[in-house]
Design an enzyme around this catalytic site. Structure first.
Site, short mmCIF file in Angstrom:
data_model
loop_
_atom_site.label_atom_id
_atom_site.label_comp_id
_atom_site.label_asym_id
_atom_site.label_seq_id
_atom_site.Cartn_x
_atom_site.Cartn_y
_atom_site.Cartn_z
CG HIS A 20 -3.43 19.76 -22.96
ND1 HIS A 20 -3.88 20.72 -22.09
CD2 HIS A 20 -3.18 20.41 -24.12
CE1 HIS A 20 -3.89 21.89 -22.68
NE2 HIS A 20 -3.48 21.73 -23.93
CE LYS A 44 0.02 32.90 -26.07
NZ LYS A 44 -0.51 31.55 -26.27
NE ARG A 93 -8.54 23.02 -29.30
CZ ARG A 93 -8.22 24.15 -28.70
NH1 ARG A 93 -8.51 24.33 -27.45
NH2 ARG A 93 -7.63 25.11 -29.36
CB SER A 131 -5.26 26.22 -21.47
OG SER A 131 -4.69 24.93 -21.57
#
Length: 163
Positions: A20, A44, A93, A131
């Protein structure tokens, strides 16, 4: 007089990683102002509260004069309009990220065609980091110093009560 170019780098950042940070630092070279916007997602349950994430992100981006870390609720495009952003910056990514990102970009363009979405390919050194993986490794006391800044490593150790 030139107009300042403003970008928003959105995410949950739970926690922020070197991947990040790489994207944020590179965006800062292109834009005059970069908002790192922490999404509060009520569906979440994060490891870190949005307030903790803002504090941690602020700590690891303090060397970047043109970054402001903020929280937003609701639609990203509404936040972008509020801060008069020119662009949304997203990191990619792998190819597997592309389909989801294309859907988000298409919807955001439909909501406001004046705000561009730009993708920055993650540095190859960080392409495997997420993460979720960081949290899993940290939970069991695994080595994470190469994938998160020291401030984040300490915060994770504290959360998981590991040495």
């Amino acid at each position: 007089m030139t107009e300042n170019k403003i970008a928003v780098v959105p995410g949950s950042f739970d926690p922020i990683t070197y991947g990040h940070l790489d994207i944020i630092e590179r965006a800062c070279k292109i834009f005059d102002k970069v908002y790192v916007s922490v999404l509060r997602n009520s569906s979440k349950k994060g490891l870190f509260s949005p307030e903790e994430r803002i504090e941690l992100i602020s700590g690891v981006t303090k060397h970047l004069d043109n970054v402001e870390v903020v929280q937003f609720d609701g639609l990203l495009i509404d936040f972008c309009q509020q801060v008069e952003a020119d662009a949304i910056i997203r990191g990619l990514r792998a190819v597997s990220d592309f389909e989801y990102e294309m859907q988000l970009t298409s919807m955001n363009r439909k909501l406001d065609s004046q705000i561009e979405t730009m993708y920055i390919m993650t540095n190859n050194n960080y392409s495997f980091i997420s993460s979720s993986i960081v949290k899993e490794v940290a939970k069991y006391g695994g080595k994470i110093e190469d994938i998160v800044p020291p401030l984040i490593e300490d915060a994770l150790k504290e959360k998981f009560k590991v040495q």
